[in-house]
Design an enzyme around this catalytic site. Structure first.
Site, PDB file in Angstrom:
ATOM      1  N   THR A   1     -40.920  44.464  20.409  1.00 52.61           N
ATOM      2  CA  THR A   1     -41.460  45.726  19.921  1.00 52.61           C
ATOM      3  C   THR A   1     -41.211  45.830  18.415  1.00 52.61           C
ATOM      4  OG1 THR A   1     -40.881  46.706  22.048  1.00 52.61           O
ATOM      5  CG2 THR A   1     -41.459  48.217  20.259  1.00 52.61           C
TER       6      THR A   1
ATOM      7  N   SER B   1     -35.331  47.042  23.784  1.00 58.16           N
ATOM      8  CA  SER B   1     -36.716  46.587  23.913  1.00 58.16           C
ATOM      9  C   SER B   1     -36.788  45.644  25.106  1.00 58.16           C
ATOM     10  CB  SER B   1     -37.195  45.860  22.654  1.00 58.16           C
ATOM     11  OG  SER B   1     -38.470  45.267  22.873  1.00 58.16           O
TER      12      SER B   1
ATOM     13  N   LYS C   1     -52.257  46.904  20.167  1.00 60.62           N
ATOM     14  CA  LYS C   1     -51.411  45.798  19.722  1.00 60.62           C
ATOM     15  C   LYS C   1     -52.242  44.672  19.128  1.00 60.62           C
ATOM     16  CE  LYS C   1     -47.605  46.566  22.996  1.00 60.62           C
ATOM     17  NZ  LYS C   1     -46.866  46.013  24.166  1.00 60.62           N
TER      18      LYS C   1
ATOM     19  N   ARG D   1     -42.037  50.228  31.651  1.00 61.51           N
ATOM     20  CA  ARG D   1     -41.823  51.549  32.247  1.00 61.51           C
ATOM     21  C   ARG D   1     -41.322  51.453  33.684  1.00 61.51           C
ATOM     22  NH1 ARG D   1     -47.317  50.546  32.209  1.00 61.51           N
ATOM     23  NH2 ARG D   1     -48.557  51.094  34.059  1.00 61.51           N
TER      24      ARG D   1
ATOM     25  N   GLU E   1     -49.671  56.911  31.719  1.00 61.75           N
ATOM     26  CA  GLU E   1     -49.858  55.461  31.858  1.00 61.75           C
ATOM     27  C   GLU E   1     -50.310  55.041  33.243  1.00 61.75           C
ATOM     28  OE1 GLU E   1     -47.363  52.677  29.551  1.00 61.75           O
ATOM     29  OE2 GLU E   1     -45.956  54.354  29.390  1.00 61.75           O
TER      30      GLU E   1
ATOM     31  N   SER F   1     -39.319  43.859  26.234  1.00 60.20           N
ATOM     32  CA  SER F   1     -39.957  42.590  25.870  1.00 60.20           C
ATOM     33  C   SER F   1     -39.160  41.849  24.808  1.00 60.20           C
ATOM     34  CB  SER F   1     -41.374  42.839  25.348  1.00 60.20           C
ATOM     35  OG  SER F   1     -41.336  43.500  24.083  1.00 60.20           O
TER      36      SER F   1
ATOM     37  N   GLY G   1     -41.392  52.827  27.445  1.00 60.20           N
ATOM     38  CA  GLY G   1     -40.485  52.695  28.576  1.00 60.20           C
ATOM     39  C   GLY G   1     -39.088  52.281  28.162  1.00 60.20           C
ATOM     40  N   SER G   2     -38.979  51.568  27.049  1.00 56.18           N
ATOM     41  CA  SER G   2     -37.658  51.140  26.581  1.00 56.18           C
ATOM     42  C   SER G   2     -36.858  52.290  25.989  1.00 56.18           C
ATOM     43  CB  SER G   2     -37.810  50.026  25.533  1.00 56.18           C
ATOM     44  OG  SER G   2     -38.411  48.877  26.115  1.00 56.18           O
TER      45      SER G   2
ATOM     46  N   HIS H   1     -40.813  81.615  24.790  1.00 54.78           N
ATOM     47  CA  HIS H   1     -40.972  82.213  23.470  1.00 54.78           C
ATOM     48  C   HIS H   1     -42.268  81.791  22.801  1.00 54.78           C
ATOM     49  CE1 HIS H   1     -36.835  83.879  23.245  1.00 54.78           C
ATOM     50  NE2 HIS H   1     -36.598  82.908  24.119  1.00 54.78           N
TER      51      HIS H   1
END
Length: 355
Positions: free
Chosen positions: A107, A102, A349, A154, A240, A104, A60-61, A256
């Site tokens: 990241t 970021s 994580k 997000r 998500e 948070s 989301g960042s 194409h």
């Protein structure tokens, strides 16, 4: 029936326990708020000798970087790149501005890229809600914009996009954007009345598309440039918010290659529905390509077309994006899924933290 589920406010509130729909409802209000606090913090880019801009972030960042690149490509005096990894491109150096984003502030890929930008002597700017990235920016006296926290990354798209947009405009790299931002807010407020949970499915395009996609695999088609970022955002939001696979491609490139892939296997094709995002003022040959592709080449995979609203490119971009925000949440809710938790990301994580 799914439409009855989506029109039942009690069931929606029970399933959407973390209030993702409330966060989506607030997106129009993020834009003027971000305008105000960015101007207050007064961060501008140094443009003398500047050859390129790299926006580094993940998830989301990074979405705001995608939108900025698509929106500004036609007008920006230097190219814009979006970096989604630990390392920066080899060209990054003193003639590059690296904008590290970021929500948070923790990241790990973005922190690594920030340190590399500093080591290479790049002009560095930070957009964050706090965490380690803010600590590093303050330690290094790096210009930074601090954004409001408390949302999923997000769901903070307006907070993360507008600061970078204003940095470019206020530094003279793109024309001023205040009027376009004002129109964008007006368009989003108008759309909010149409897309919000209180509007029943019979009159709500986002709920209608969610019902159309229930049990299907969405493939989102757009055009290279302005709407490309909106299509990719639709894809990731469906991933998500609805825990569902989704894919995106762009005109004219998809003419194409991808259009040949709608013949076999039949059982899989029955699950695919193509959504076409369309802005105004398309190149006439692109419009012709969309017409032929959707009417003649996609067969039963063809779904619906969503047209942008508004006059300015920014309003059109966000109008398409906003339908996707609501659609993705409604699709998750139609499966009985709370749109907010991202358990597999959190699991990853935790495992990475184990070393």
């Amino acid at each position: 029936m799914r439409d009855l589920y989506l029109d039942d406010p009690v069931r929606l509130r029970e399933t959407d326990s973390s209030d993702m729909l409330g966060a989506i409802y607030g997106l129009p209000d993020q834009l003027p708020a971000a305008l105000a606090y960015t101007r207050t913090q007064g961060v501008r880019l140094r443009t003398e000798g500047l050859l390129q801009i790299v926006i580094t972030g993940l998830g989301g960042s990074a979405a705001g970087g995608d939108l900025l690149r698509g929106y500004a490509a036609a007008a920006c005096k230097v190219p814009i790149f979006v970096n989604r990894q630990y390392e920066l491109p080899a060209f990054v150096g003193p003639a590059t501005c690296v904008i590290a984003v970021s929500y948070s502030g923790n990241t790990e890929e973005t922190l690594a890229a920030y340190e590399e930008a500093r080591a290479r002597g790049a002009q560095t700017v930070v957009i964050t809600g706090g965490g380690e990235l803010l600590r590093l920016a303050e330690r290094d006296s790096v210009p930074h914009v601090v954004v409001p926290t408390g949302l999923q990354p997000r769901a903070a798209l307006g907070y993360l996009f507008v600061p970078a947009l204003l940095m470019l405009a206020d530094s003279g790299l793109i024309p001023e954007v205040d009027e376009e931002l004002s129109e964008t807010v007006e368009v989003l407020h108008r759309l909010r009345g149409l897309l919000a949970p209180d509007t029943p499915t019979a009159h709500n395009p986002a709920k209608q598309i969610a019902c159309h996609l229930h049990g299907k695999i969405p493939v989102i088609h757009s055009t290279a440039g302005l709407t490309e970022a909106a299509a990719y955002r639709w894809k990731t939001q469906i991933n998500e918010n609805a825990n569902s696979p989704a894919y995106a491609h762009v005109y004219p490139e998809l003419n194409h290659n991808e259009i040949v892939g709608f013949d076999v296997p039949g059982a899989a094709l029955e699950l695919i529905r193509v959504i076409t995002l369309r802005a105004r003022d398309l190149h006439p040959r692109i419009g012709k390509r969309i017409e032929i592709t959707t009417q003649e080449l996609l067969g039963p995979c063809n779904g619906v077309e969503v047209r942008a609203e508004g006059e300015s490119p920014l309003a059109q971009l966000f109008s398409l994006l906003y339908v996707g925000e609501y659609l993705s949440a409604y699709l998750g809710l139609s499966y009985g899924i709370d749109p907010t938790p991202v358990q597999k990301i959190e699991q990853l994580k935790r495992r990475l933290a184990e070393g």
